[in-house]
Design an enzyme around this catalytic site. Structure first.
Site, PDB file in Angstrom:
ATOM      1  N   CYS A   1      14.970   1.564 -18.353  1.00  0.00           N
ATOM      2  CA  CYS A   1      15.480   0.673 -17.333  1.00  0.00           C
ATOM      3  C   CYS A   1      15.634  -0.688 -18.052  1.00  0.00           C
ATOM      4  O   CYS A   1      16.211  -1.554 -16.921  1.00  0.00           O
ATOM      5  CB  CYS A   1      14.470   0.655 -16.221  1.00  0.00           C
ATOM      6  SG  CYS A   1      14.252   2.344 -15.503  1.00  0.00           S
ATOM      7  N   SER A   2      15.717  -0.996 -19.242  1.00  0.00           N
ATOM      8  CA  SER A   2      15.939  -2.192 -19.593  1.00  0.00           C
ATOM      9  C   SER A   2      17.405  -2.488 -19.825  1.00  0.00           C
ATOM     10  O   SER A   2      18.427  -1.678 -19.518  1.00  0.00           O
ATOM     11  CB  SER A   2      15.382  -2.617 -21.107  1.00  0.00           C
ATOM     12  OG  SER A   2      16.171  -1.659 -21.883  1.00  0.00           O
ATOM     13  N   ARG A   3      17.861  -3.692 -20.029  1.00  0.00           N
ATOM     14  CA  ARG A   3      19.189  -3.839 -20.144  1.00  0.00           C
ATOM     15  C   ARG A   3      19.565  -4.304 -21.780  1.00  0.00           C
ATOM     16  O   ARG A   3      20.646  -4.914 -21.959  1.00  0.00           O
ATOM     17  CB  ARG A   3      19.732  -5.111 -19.331  1.00  0.00           C
ATOM     18  CG  ARG A   3      19.401  -5.081 -17.835  1.00  0.00           C
ATOM     19  CD  ARG A   3      20.171  -3.831 -17.246  1.00  0.00           C
ATOM     20  NE  ARG A   3      21.442  -3.768 -17.405  1.00  0.00           N
ATOM     21  CZ  ARG A   3      22.234  -2.618 -17.716  1.00  0.00           C
ATOM     22  NH1 ARG A   3      21.981  -1.532 -17.413  1.00  0.00           N
ATOM     23  NH2 ARG A   3      23.543  -2.841 -17.971  1.00  0.00           N
TER      24      ARG A   3
ATOM     25  N   ASP B   1      19.997   4.294 -18.139  1.00  0.00           N
ATOM     26  CA  ASP B   1      21.048   3.845 -17.182  1.00  0.00           C
ATOM     27  C   ASP B   1      21.641   2.270 -18.179  1.00  0.00           C
ATOM     28  O   ASP B   1      22.227   1.530 -17.510  1.00  0.00           O
ATOM     29  CB  ASP B   1      20.498   3.286 -16.113  1.00  0.00           C
ATOM     30  CG  ASP B   1      19.660   2.151 -15.900  1.00  0.00           C
ATOM     31  OD1 ASP B   1      19.209   1.480 -16.986  1.00  0.00           O
ATOM     32  OD2 ASP B   1      19.651   1.579 -14.835  1.00  0.00           O
TER      33      ASP B   1
ATOM     34  N   GLU C   1      26.571  -0.804 -25.002  1.00  0.00           N
ATOM     35  CA  GLU C   1      27.166  -0.657 -23.615  1.00  0.00           C
ATOM     36  C   GLU C   1      28.954  -0.915 -23.604  1.00  0.00           C
ATOM     37  O   GLU C   1      28.989  -2.209 -24.423  1.00  0.00           O
ATOM     38  CB  GLU C   1      26.483  -1.758 -22.716  1.00  0.00           C
ATOM     39  CG  GLU C   1      26.589  -1.543 -21.324  1.00  0.00           C
ATOM     40  CD  GLU C   1      25.560  -0.509 -20.577  1.00  0.00           C
ATOM     41  OE1 GLU C   1      26.135   0.010 -19.752  1.00  0.00           O
ATOM     42  OE2 GLU C   1      24.826  -0.161 -21.238  1.00  0.00           O
TER      43      GLU C   1
ATOM     44  N   HIS D   1      24.082   1.852 -14.391  1.00  0.00           N
ATOM     45  CA  HIS D   1      23.129   0.888 -13.845  1.00  0.00           C
ATOM     46  C   HIS D   1      23.757   0.241 -12.504  1.00  0.00           C
ATOM     47  O   HIS D   1      24.741  -0.463 -12.414  1.00  0.00           O
ATOM     48  CB  HIS D   1      22.977  -0.280 -14.982  1.00  0.00           C
ATOM     49  CG  HIS D   1      21.845  -1.194 -14.627  1.00  0.00           C
ATOM     50  ND1 HIS D   1      20.513  -0.680 -14.483  1.00  0.00           N
ATOM     51  CD2 HIS D   1      21.987  -2.440 -14.178  1.00  0.00           C
ATOM     52  CE1 HIS D   1      19.767  -1.675 -14.318  1.00  0.00           C
ATOM     53  NE2 HIS D   1      20.683  -2.914 -14.066  1.00  0.00           N
ATOM     54  N   ILE D   2      23.293   0.656 -11.722  1.00  0.00           N
ATOM     55  CA  ILE D   2      24.282   0.263 -10.220  1.00  0.00           C
ATOM     56  C   ILE D   2      23.290  -0.528  -9.503  1.00  0.00           C
ATOM     57  O   ILE D   2      23.586  -0.763  -7.988  1.00  0.00           O
ATOM     58  CB  ILE D   2      24.459   1.651  -9.373  1.00  0.00           C
ATOM     59  CG1 ILE D   2      23.378   2.477  -9.127  1.00  0.00           C
ATOM     60  CG2 ILE D   2      25.628   2.403 -10.140  1.00  0.00           C
ATOM     61  CD1 ILE D   2      23.618   3.710  -8.155  1.00  0.00           C
TER      62      ILE D   2
ATOM     63  N   SER E   1      23.361  -3.695  -8.853  1.00  0.00           N
ATOM     64  CA  SER E   1      24.255  -4.730  -8.107  1.00  0.00           C
ATOM     65  C   SER E   1      25.137  -3.949  -7.013  1.00  0.00           C
ATOM     66  O   SER E   1      25.601  -4.867  -6.157  1.00  0.00           O
ATOM     67  CB  SER E   1      25.274  -5.452  -9.002  1.00  0.00           C
ATOM     68  OG  SER E   1      25.821  -4.405  -9.909  1.00  0.00           O
TER      69      SER E   1
END
Length: 110
Positions: free
Chosen positions: A42-44, A68, A73, A91-92, A94
């Protein structure tokens, strides 16, 4: 950390990103985990070596991964989308209505 990896049924990643967490998950990490474990990223950030992950998922169909985020990316490494023991979602965060409204109001107020 090794004991946690050996014992956990699920590992969920949420690290900060710096030089110590780049490719934190490589071939060694999943090799220490249970064969039927689930890894959720779940990191970015690029904390998973996706080339190694593709190889591992093909070698061990019992090991499962939820992603995600991708290393490059928005592009996935070749083969990742074709593997049955990986779940890939956008990754939703937002897209959540209240959060989206908050982001809009913050942008307007700035």
């Amino acid at each position: 950390m090794e004991e946690v990896l050996r014992e956990a049924d699920v590992i969920s990643l949420h690290p900060v990103f710096d030089k110590t967490t780049y490719h934190l998950v490589n071939r060694e990490w999943p090799a220490m985990m249970k064969k039927e474990a689930i890894l959720v990223d779940c990191s970015r950030w690029p904390v998973i070596d996706e080339v190694a992950l593709v190889e591992l998922l093909r070698e061990n169909p019992m090991f499962r991964v939820g992603l995600d985020v991708f290393e490059d990316e928005p592009y996935m490494k070749p083969g990742l989308a074709d593997i049955k023991n990986v779940v890939v979602v956008p990754h939703i965060n937002s897209a959540y209505k209240k959060k989206l409204n908050l982001l809009i109001h913050n942008a307007v107020d700035s």
